[in-house]
Design a protein around this motif. Structure first.
Motif, short mmCIF file in Angstrom:
data_model
loop_
_atom_site.label_atom_id
_atom_site.label_comp_id
_atom_site.label_asym_id
_atom_site.label_seq_id
_atom_site.Cartn_x
_atom_site.Cartn_y
_atom_site.Cartn_z
N GLU A 1 17.94 14.53 4.06
CA GLU A 1 17.72 13.22 3.46
C GLU A 1 19.03 12.43 3.52
O GLU A 1 20.12 13.00 3.65
CB GLU A 1 17.24 13.34 2.02
N LEU A 2 18.87 11.12 3.42
CA LEU A 2 20.03 10.23 3.54
C LEU A 2 20.77 10.15 2.22
O LEU A 2 20.17 10.18 1.14
CB LEU A 2 19.58 8.84 3.98
N THR A 3 22.07 10.02 2.33
CA THR A 3 22.86 9.72 1.14
C THR A 3 22.69 8.25 0.80
O THR A 3 22.05 7.48 1.53
CB THR A 3 24.33 10.04 1.39
N SER A 4 23.24 7.82 -0.31
CA SER A 4 23.12 6.41 -0.70
C SER A 4 23.77 5.50 0.34
O SER A 4 23.23 4.44 0.69
CB SER A 4 23.78 6.19 -2.07
N GLU A 5 24.91 5.93 0.91
CA GLU A 5 25.54 5.15 1.97
C GLU A 5 24.69 5.18 3.23
O GLU A 5 24.57 4.17 3.94
CB GLU A 5 26.94 5.71 2.26
N GLU B 1 21.40 5.37 3.36
CA GLU B 1 20.26 4.45 3.15
C GLU B 1 20.68 3.00 3.37
O GLU B 1 19.93 2.20 3.94
CB GLU B 1 19.71 4.65 1.74
N GLU B 2 21.90 2.67 2.94
CA GLU B 2 22.40 1.30 3.15
C GLU B 2 22.56 1.00 4.63
O GLU B 2 22.18 -0.08 5.12
CB GLU B 2 23.74 1.14 2.42
N ARG C 1 19.39 0.46 6.47
CA ARG C 1 18.79 -0.84 6.13
C ARG C 1 19.57 -2.00 6.78
O ARG C 1 18.97 -2.95 7.30
CB ARG C 1 18.76 -0.99 4.61
N GLN D 1 14.58 8.93 8.04
CA GLN D 1 13.71 8.34 7.02
C GLN D 1 12.24 8.51 7.36
O GLN D 1 11.40 8.67 6.46
CB GLN D 1 14.03 6.85 6.85
N LYS E 1 29.16 11.67 6.00
CA LYS E 1 28.54 11.69 4.68
C LYS E 1 27.39 10.70 4.58
O LYS E 1 27.20 10.03 3.55
CB LYS E 1 29.58 11.41 3.60
#
Length: 477
Positions: A62-66, A68-69, A72, A144, A163
């Motif tokens: 799964e993607l980290t928060s960075e 996912e950014e 997008r 994703q 990361k």
């Protein structure tokens, strides 16, 4: 759900399925804990050939928060590339952008941009290519969509280094009970020391505490010379007969002997010398060369004393040995054809019988034996000689615990030791104190094919019951 209903549902799903089932997916579909499905599988396996199961390990990404950014809005290097107009952008201004520092180095590495340091207003960044493909964003979007397995290991590794991607497992969402650090685990299988080895280690520690050095005793096969002749034991002695000693057939004779020392021993036996008249017989070298299984570790003591005599000037020494010896004995409850002998030897100037008795008292006190008696005895190679007796409270009588004496000059002087050097020695068996310590009445239950291996497992740690000496008292003035 209990294991029964889960097992029934599992069988029904397997019957309707062609390619098998995934336990994690089945647990989600049934709305039960994954462990309940695993328990049902194991229950069915225990019934026999009902189902087949194999363990498979899967990875979930799964993607980290960075990450996912970036999925997008695009990677940092892509955002830097898009922010540079055709006429270029000052490097200082580019570095102030949110993605400037990270994106600049990555875009340079990809050769999307270049830096012109010759500009009058400072370094300026220009595009090198007209367009680019944001592979980082594309790969993250694949993750994703659940297509992480389509990425190569190198590609996933690069995303993990940045990361942007993380490997997760279902265990991370599970509750775990606290670990009990005080719980006692199952004892692992391990080897166990034989009682003889336990008692041997205690005897060895006592000798080391008294400052003794262990002698090399690795030669079970010994020549008659070192086993008998060097100890001033005549060649016609009954102990040298085949009914008492195991002689070796092949090799039958020892080839290497210190001949100068052999000649001195021969002369002492046949003619006398060093204050002795000898035995007055025809000493034969062939008899001395005969190989045998050593009948005592005193042969090792003779070798050690001979080596000591070659060192000039003479240095006092204390030796000990604990090893196996062999005798042609009739087997019974207290005798074997092979057993262990413990031997202590002290060489110094002017040692007397009083020194021997003092050392023996110190030695046996460390064993926990404080009541001693000494009885005159005869040995071919010691004079005077003493048997050592100790009072046994259980038997309520005095029992023999060892033999001792002062080595004869006819043994020491041919070696080359100085005339004023005396050697005191004592010996005892290892089996007898071991039998007393562990309450064994038959020696064949301690050594040999009748030994119960469970006895070896259950026998406790050997602690010789040595009594500490009382502290010295001082009278008031």
């Amino acid at each position: 759900m209990a294991d029964g209903p889960v097992a029934e549902l599992l069988l029904r799903r397997l019957e309707a399925s062609d390619g098998g089932l995934d336990s994690a997916e089945l647990a989600t579909e049934l709305g039960v804990e994954h462990q309940a499905v695993v328990g049902a599988v194991k229950s069915l396996q225990a019934l026999g050939e009902v189902i087949e199961a194999e363990l498979r390990s899967t990875k979930r990404w799964e993607l980290t928060s960075e990450g996912e950014e970036i999925a997008r809005e695009g990677s940092h290097e892509a955002r830097v590339f898009r922010s540079i107009p055709p006429e270029g952008l000052a490097q200082s201004e580019l570095m102030r952008l949110p993605s400037g520092k990270v994106g600049f180095s990555k875009a340079m590495s990809n050769k999307w941009i270049r830096v012109d340091k010759s500009m009058a207003d400072g370094p300026r960044v220009f595009r090198v290519v007209d367009s680019m493909e944001d592979e980082v964003q594309r790969r993250l979007q694949m993750v994703q969509r659940g297509q992480a397995e389509k990425l190569g290991e190198k590609e996933r590794s690069e995303l993990r280094k940045r990361k942007l991607l993380a490997e997760v497992g279902s265990w991370q969402d599970r509750p775990f009970k606290p670990y009990n650090f005080l719980a006692q685990g199952v004892l692992p299988d391990s080897g166990h020391l034989h009682p003889l080895l336990k008692v041997r280690s205690q005897f060895r520690q006592i000798f080391l505490e008294m400052g003794f050095t262990e002698m090399p005793t690795d030669n079970f096969i010994e020549s008659s010379f070192w086993n008998f002749d060097a100890l001033f034991q005549p060649q016609q002695h009954p102990a040298r007969d085949q009914h008492d000693t195991f002689f070796i057939r092949d090799p039958a004779e020892a080839l290497q002997l210190p001949m100068d020392y052999v000649q001195r021993v021969k002369r002492t036996h046949s003619q006398g010398g060093y204050g002795s008249q000898g035995y007055k017989y025809n000493w034969k070298l062939d008899e001395a060369r005969k190989n045998l299984l050593r009948t005592h570790t005193t042969s090792a003591s003779a070798r050690a004393l001979y080596r000591l005599a070659q060192k000039k000037p003479f240095t006092p020494a204390k030796y000990f040995s604990i090893d196996r010896v062999f005798r042609n004995e009739t087997l019974d409850a207290t005798h074997l054809a092979e057993f262990h002998q413990i031997e202590g030897v002290v060489a110094d100037h002017g040692l007397t019988l009083g020194h021997l008795m003092g050392v023996l008292r110190e030695f046996f006190t460390k064993l926990g034996i404080t009541q001693l008696r000494f009885k005159p005895a005869y040995n071919p190679y010691t004079e005077p000689s003493m048997e050592v007796f100790s009072y046994h409270p259980g038997l309520k009588k005095w029992v023999e615990v060892g033999n001792s004496g002062v080595f004869r000059p006819e043994m020491l002087l041919p070696m080359g030791l100085p005339e004023n050097v005396s050697v005191i020695a004592w010996g005892l068996s290892l089996e007898r104190p071991t039998m007393i310590k562990y309450g064994i009445n038959n020696i064949r239950e301690l050594v040999g094919h009748k030994v119960n291996l469970q006895m070896v497992y259950d026998s406790p740690l050997c602690r010789l019951d040595a009594k500490p000496k009382p502290p010295p008292t001082q009278e008031a003035a």
